[in-house]
Design a protein around this motif. Structure first.
Motif, PDB file in Angstrom:
ATOM      1  N   ARG A   1       0.800  -1.231   0.000  1.00 35.25           N
ATOM      2  CA  ARG A   1       0.000   0.000   0.000  1.00 35.25           C
ATOM      3  C   ARG A   1       0.826   1.272   0.000  1.00 35.25           C
ATOM      4  O   ARG A   1       0.608   2.164  -0.810  1.00 35.25           O
ATOM      5  CB  ARG A   1      -0.919   0.060   1.235  1.00 35.25           C
ATOM      6  N   THR A   2       1.752   1.373   0.947  1.00 36.56           N
ATOM      7  CA  THR A   2       2.398   2.676   1.120  1.00 36.56           C
ATOM      8  C   THR A   2       3.145   3.079  -0.151  1.00 36.56           C
ATOM      9  O   THR A   2       2.984   4.184  -0.659  1.00 36.56           O
ATOM     10  CB  THR A   2       3.331   2.661   2.339  1.00 36.56           C
TER      11      THR A   2
ATOM     12  N   HIS B   1       5.190   6.185  11.430  1.00 34.83           N
ATOM     13  CA  HIS B   1       4.677   6.024  10.066  1.00 34.83           C
ATOM     14  C   HIS B   1       3.659   7.156   9.845  1.00 34.83           C
ATOM     15  O   HIS B   1       2.449   6.933   9.836  1.00 34.83           O
ATOM     16  CB  HIS B   1       4.016   4.643   9.949  1.00 34.83           C
TER      17      HIS B   1
ATOM     18  N   GLN C   1       0.709   7.046   7.265  1.00 35.98           N
ATOM     19  CA  GLN C   1      -0.410   6.167   7.623  1.00 35.98           C
ATOM     20  C   GLN C   1      -1.319   6.925   8.585  1.00 35.98           C
ATOM     21  O   GLN C   1      -2.540   6.817   8.524  1.00 35.98           O
ATOM     22  CB  GLN C   1       0.113   4.866   8.254  1.00 35.98           C
TER      23      GLN C   1
ATOM     24  N   THR D   1       2.406   2.178  13.255  1.00 32.35           N
ATOM     25  CA  THR D   1       1.202   2.949  12.911  1.00 32.35           C
ATOM     26  C   THR D   1       0.460   3.347  14.185  1.00 32.35           C
ATOM     27  O   THR D   1      -0.108   4.431  14.271  1.00 32.35           O
ATOM     28  CB  THR D   1       0.260   2.155  11.993  1.00 32.35           C
TER      29      THR D   1
ATOM     30  N   GLN E   1       3.653  -7.913  14.472  1.00 28.60           N
ATOM     31  CA  GLN E   1       4.744  -7.573  13.549  1.00 28.60           C
ATOM     32  C   GLN E   1       5.846  -8.643  13.561  1.00 28.60           C
ATOM     33  O   GLN E   1       6.904  -8.457  14.189  1.00 28.60           O
ATOM     34  CB  GLN E   1       5.333  -6.214  13.933  1.00 28.60           C
TER      35      GLN E   1
ATOM     36  N   PRO F   1      -4.399  -0.701   9.335  1.00 28.31           N
ATOM     37  CA  PRO F   1      -3.491  -0.117   8.334  1.00 28.31           C
ATOM     38  C   PRO F   1      -3.230  -1.085   7.173  1.00 28.31           C
ATOM     39  O   PRO F   1      -2.787  -0.665   6.112  1.00 28.31           O
ATOM     40  CB  PRO F   1      -2.213   0.156   9.130  1.00 28.31           C
ATOM     41  N   LEU F   2      -3.494  -2.383   7.408  1.00 30.15           N
ATOM     42  CA  LEU F   2      -3.233  -3.461   6.463  1.00 30.15           C
ATOM     43  C   LEU F   2      -1.709  -3.587   6.228  1.00 30.15           C
ATOM     44  O   LEU F   2      -1.018  -2.596   6.361  1.00 30.15           O
ATOM     45  CB  LEU F   2      -3.980  -3.251   5.134  1.00 30.15           C
ATOM     46  N   PRO F   3      -1.152  -4.683   5.902  1.00 30.18           N
ATOM     47  CA  PRO F   3      -1.818  -5.933   5.573  1.00 30.18           C
ATOM     48  C   PRO F   3      -2.381  -6.640   6.814  1.00 30.18           C
ATOM     49  O   PRO F   3      -1.786  -6.566   7.882  1.00 30.18           O
ATOM     50  CB  PRO F   3      -0.688  -6.767   4.974  1.00 30.18           C
TER      51      PRO F   3
END
Ligand code: NCD
Length: 341
Positions: A54-55, A132, A135, A166, A230, A266-268
């Motif tokens: 995404r980012t 981040h 985000q 995030t 994470q 925020p995904l994934p």
């Protein structure tokens, strides 16, 4: 004025600057065509030393939709970092090619270090488990658009609050708006770092509580911010395996929530939101992806100075050309170099 500035963490932007970005994003959403050429001739470099879908794509889509161009790499093995080049030299080099750099790096503080060597604005697209900020812009714009406000809300942060950058950036940003309350939902091993409590929550006087079970808290929330455990920041695989499924949001748990809950991520996602939740109107995480692109469009425009109307921008360039020894049209890395080492 944001022109020429770096964005390393949410505190780099004042509340007024955030408001301006959100209203510019809203104007872009209303009439994207109007902005489709405002960054023509400008180049964004995306330097990703860590994986991203995404980012990176959101930054690139944002720049392309503004009429600009993109270059960069999506993994360190595709850059001279794999030959042992220092971050400083990579940034020095890229800032000769680009007008703006968005970078992600597994090391905390890497983006801040990048600002020391860059001739152009640097945007932190994630530095390890630290921050981040874009985000957060995404999250705030989503909340503002769906809830109509960013204050007076009860926000549940759920999952990996220790390593989730995030979460750190969002907590820091939302603590600045009046009347927000945080409910932190995590296992003991993944609690929010002490510095967020002592340097963010306590000084701003925000109210926060901590719970272990999502079921206990979900009924009180306006926003539920789910996060992935994470994996890449764990020191050992067993701990990750033990903790990875600590929280799974499913339809059963959604029954305990308010009809106005807004679920963000925020995904994934890995396992933490069951796919059955996707069709619930309270699930806003894919809308959040769209807001992310628009707010990045607004940010790129602002950092490049393309937000103040072009007429003004052209006027400034003409003036600069009359006085500068080095033509105003010369690459920014040359223009700023004058007088520096
Ligand atoms: C997040 C990140 O990279 O920190 N993803 C994103 O940028 N949307 C969240 C995550 O990886 O879990």
């Amino acid at each position: 004025m944001l022109k020429g500035r770096h964005l390393i963490e949410p505190g780099n932007l004042s509340i007024e600057e955030l408001d301006n970005l959100f209203s510019l994003a809203a104007r872009i959403i209303d009439d994207p065509q109007r902005y489709s050429q405002v960054c023509r001739g400008k180049v964004l470099a995306t330097l990703f030393f860590e994986p991203s879908t995404r980012t990176r794509l959101s930054f690139e889509a944002a720049m392309l939709r503004l009429g600009g161009s993109c270059l960069g790499f999506a993994e360190p093995n595709a850059s001279s970092a794999s030959k042992g080049e220092s971050l400083a030299d990579t940034i020095r080099t890229v800032s000769c090619y680009a007008d703006l750099i968005a970078m992600r790096n597994p090391k905390e503080g890497a983006a801040l270090l990048g600002t020391r060597y860059s001739e152009v604005p640097v945007i932190n697209a994630g530095d390890g488990g630290h921050h981040h900020p874009t985000q957060t812009l995404t999250d705030l714009l989503t909340i503002k658009s769906i809830k109509g406000k960013i204050s007076g809300l009860t926000i549940g942060l759920c999952g990996d609050l220790k390593f989730g950058r995030t979460v750190h950036s969002l907590a820091k940003a939302m603590a600045r708006y009046p009347g927000n309350r945080f409910v932190m939902i995590s296992p003991p091993e993944l609690e929010i770092p002490d510095y967020i409590v002592s340097r963010v929550f306590k000084p701003s006087g925000v109210s926060y509580t901590q719970v272990r079970r999502l079921e206990e808290a979900i009924g009180d929330l306006d926003i539920l911010y789910m996060t992935r455990v994470q994996k890449e920041r764990f020191f050992n695989e067993q701990d990750y395996v033990r903790l990875k499924d600590s929280y799974i949001l499913d339809s059963q748990k959604m029954k305990l929530a308010s009809p106005d809950l807004c679920v963000l991520h925020p995904l994934p996602r890995v396992n933490e939101i069951a796919p059955e939740v996707d069709s619930d109107p309270r699930a806003a995480y894919f809308r959040q992806v769209t807001y992310g692109m628009y707010v990045r469009m607004a940010l790129i425009m602002a950092l490049l100075g393309c937000d103040t109307e072009f007429v003004e921008e052209l006027g400034l360039r003409k003036q600069a050309a009359q006085t500068a020894e080095i033509p105003a049209g010369a690459p920014v890395s040359l223009r700023r170099k004058r007088g520096s080492k």
